[in-house]
Design a protein around this motif. Structure first.
Motif, PDB file in Angstrom:
ATOM      1  N   LEU A  65      15.775 -10.736  -5.874  1.00  0.00           N
ATOM      2  CA  LEU A  65      14.747 -10.016  -5.327  1.00  0.00           C
ATOM      3  C   LEU A  65      13.956  -9.397  -6.348  1.00  0.00           C
ATOM      4  O   LEU A  65      14.136  -9.263  -7.445  1.00  0.00           O
ATOM      5  CB  LEU A  65      15.659  -8.531  -4.955  1.00  0.00           C
ATOM      6  N   PRO A  66      12.798  -8.816  -5.846  1.00  0.00           N
ATOM      7  CA  PRO A  66      11.876  -8.256  -7.273  1.00  0.00           C
ATOM      8  C   PRO A  66      12.460  -6.868  -7.603  1.00  0.00           C
ATOM      9  O   PRO A  66      13.091  -6.089  -6.762  1.00  0.00           O
ATOM     10  CB  PRO A  66      10.330  -8.047  -6.342  1.00  0.00           C
ATOM     11  N   LEU A  67      12.187  -6.612  -8.862  1.00  0.00           N
ATOM     12  CA  LEU A  67      12.551  -5.365  -9.571  1.00  0.00           C
ATOM     13  C   LEU A  67      11.579  -4.177  -8.948  1.00  0.00           C
ATOM     14  O   LEU A  67      10.686  -4.277  -8.877  1.00  0.00           O
ATOM     15  CB  LEU A  67      12.582  -5.437 -11.064  1.00  0.00           C
ATOM     16  N   PRO A  68      12.315  -2.957  -8.745  1.00  0.00           N
ATOM     17  CA  PRO A  68      11.513  -1.732  -8.214  1.00  0.00           C
ATOM     18  C   PRO A  68      10.928  -1.427  -9.508  1.00  0.00           C
ATOM     19  O   PRO A  68      11.180  -1.262 -10.680  1.00  0.00           O
ATOM     20  CB  PRO A  68      12.471  -0.956  -7.885  1.00  0.00           C
ATOM     21  N   GLY A  69       9.289  -1.262  -9.250  1.00  0.00           N
ATOM     22  CA  GLY A  69       8.587  -0.737 -10.372  1.00  0.00           C
ATOM     23  C   GLY A  69       7.536   0.085  -9.889  1.00  0.00           C
ATOM     24  O   GLY A  69       7.192   0.242  -8.583  1.00  0.00           O
ATOM     25  N   ARG A  81       6.093  -0.475 -15.310  1.00  0.00           N
ATOM     26  CA  ARG A  81       7.427   0.170 -15.608  1.00  0.00           C
ATOM     27  C   ARG A  81       8.625  -0.191 -14.675  1.00  0.00           C
ATOM     28  O   ARG A  81       8.319   0.024 -13.466  1.00  0.00           O
ATOM     29  CB  ARG A  81       7.256   1.693 -15.911  1.00  0.00           C
ATOM     30  N   LEU A  82       9.711  -0.020 -15.050  1.00  0.00           N
ATOM     31  CA  LEU A  82      10.945  -0.445 -14.094  1.00  0.00           C
ATOM     32  C   LEU A  82      11.307   1.195 -13.726  1.00  0.00           C
ATOM     33  O   LEU A  82      11.355   2.104 -14.503  1.00  0.00           O
ATOM     34  CB  LEU A  82      11.992  -1.278 -14.923  1.00  0.00           C
TER      35      LEU A  82
END
Length: 52
Positions: free
Chosen positions: A22-26, A31-32
């Motif tokens: 899954l893609p990281l939320p950013g 920025r994460l």
């Protein structure tokens, strides 16, 4: 996921592979961004240890 929890077991390896894909939320600048819901703990209904 909820069905597996209701049955009392989760096959961790497929879950790990799915989550890793899954893609990281950013945000737009890269920025994460992560959040934590503490509403139950703040309301005193969580199973968190109490501090004196």
């Amino acid at each position: 996921m909820r069905g597996a929890l209701d049955e009392g077991h989760i096959d961790v390896d497929p879950l790990r592979r799915t989550l890793a894909g899954l893609p990281l939320p950013g945000v737009g600048d890269g920025r994460l961004v992560l959040t934590v819901d503490l509403t139950a703990a703040m309301a005193g209904h969580g199973d968190w240890p109490r501090r004196a």
